[in-house]
Design an enzyme around this catalytic site. Structure first.
Site, mmCIF file in Angstrom:
data_model
loop_
_atom_site.group_PDB
_atom_site.id
_atom_site.type_symbol
_atom_site.label_atom_id
_atom_site.label_comp_id
_atom_site.label_asym_id
_atom_site.label_seq_id
_atom_site.Cartn_x
_atom_site.Cartn_y
_atom_site.Cartn_z
ATOM 1 N N SER A 92 0.814 -1.234 0.000
ATOM 2 C CA SER A 92 0.000 0.000 0.000
ATOM 3 C C SER A 92 0.838 1.271 0.000
ATOM 4 O O SER A 92 0.390 2.314 0.480
ATOM 5 C CB SER A 92 -0.955 0.042 1.216
ATOM 6 N N ARG A 93 2.065 1.148 -0.469
ATOM 7 C CA ARG A 93 2.976 2.315 -0.527
ATOM 8 C C ARG A 93 3.307 2.877 0.859
ATOM 9 O O ARG A 93 3.715 4.021 0.997
ATOM 10 C CB ARG A 93 2.414 3.430 -1.424
ATOM 11 N N LEU A 94 3.089 2.059 1.922
ATOM 12 C CA LEU A 94 3.415 2.527 3.279
ATOM 13 C C LEU A 94 4.829 2.055 3.638
ATOM 14 O O LEU A 94 5.042 1.287 4.580
ATOM 15 C CB LEU A 94 2.374 2.004 4.282
#
Ligand SMILES: Cc1cc2nc3c(=O)[nH]c(=O)nc-3n(C[C@H](O)[C@H](O)[C@H](O)COP(=O)(O)O)c2cc1C
Length: 214
Positions: free
Chosen positions: A192-194
């Site tokens: 999630s691009r975290l």
């Protein structure tokens, strides 16, 4: 697939502030060893890094060079001192290095200042290079305009006969640079691009360690 649909999901690992070493050079060695040990494609050069340099008027240039040593808290690479990078470094010693290890979904960014490696170390490393690389360093005025492909081949041929049976000398314009880091960021891709980003900032003799938002 069109460019705007290209993306990967990163799931391999995470990094936590409590797990990293307090010394970023040790942390670098841990990640470098893992990058070597983890199955990587044969063609991949783990020690290839992007070196960015800037002129005093703010023009920035990037290119790949090979990391050749990590010693005494410094990252070393070798090149032609008269090249574009060499000219920019002599005007402005602030540089950045960036490693991308896609097989581990990791990136390491390094910012710091650069000094020339001692002549003795440069000559010792030069002597360890394959003979054709030694001749190439003598033949090529890196980053200057070449009149033709033949011209470069002729240069190599004439140097081959000139030094036949002799040691090829290390040109005075060829040698190493050592990057002393002031900031090192370890980046681990996450879903999630975290992504995880742990940054070390030099603070006198110690390092301040913080987590950055992805
Ligand atoms: C995988 C790879 C490794 C390279 N390693 C070096 C190196 O260690 N030293 C070097 O001077 N150039 C190296 N080069 C060439 C540089 O990227 C660049 O073309 C050259 O140094 C001239 O850069 P400049 O004109 O910006 O000074 C490498 C290129 C690649 C693709």
């Amino acid at each position: 697939m069109s460019i705007h649909h290209m993306r990967q999901t990163y799931t391999k690992a995470g990094i936590s502030l409590k797990d990293v070493n307090s010394d970023p050079m040790v942390q670098f060695s841990v990640w470098f060893d893992q990058a070597k040990a983890e199955e990587a494609p044969d063609w991949m050069e783990i020690n290839a890094m992007t070196l960015s340099t800037a002129s005093l008027d703010g023009n920035v240039t990037s290119r790949i060079v090979l990391l050749k040593a990590v010693e005494n808290g410094k990252f070393a690479f070798f090149t032609n001192y008269d090249s574009v990078k060499g000219q920019q470094i002599s005007a402005n010693p602030n540089v950045s290095l960036c490693f991308f290890w896609p097989h581990l979904e990791r990136q390491i960014r390094i910012e710091g200042t650069v000094t020339k490696t001692s002549r003795e170390i440069s000559q010792t490393y030069f002597a360890s290079r394959p003979r054709d690389s030694q001749l190439g360093a003598n033949a090529s005025d890196q980053s200057s305009v070449v009149e033709s492909e033949d011209w470069l081949n002729n240069q190599m041929d004439s140097l081959r006969s000139r030094y036949e049976g002799d040691t090829v000398p290390c040109p005075s314009h060829w040698g190493g640079y050592d990057v002393t880091p002031n900031t090192i960021e370890f980046w681990q891709g996450r879903p999630s691009r975290l992504h995880d980003r742990i940054v070390y900032k030099r603070n006198g003799d110690t390092w301040k360690i913080v987590r950055l938002a992805p």
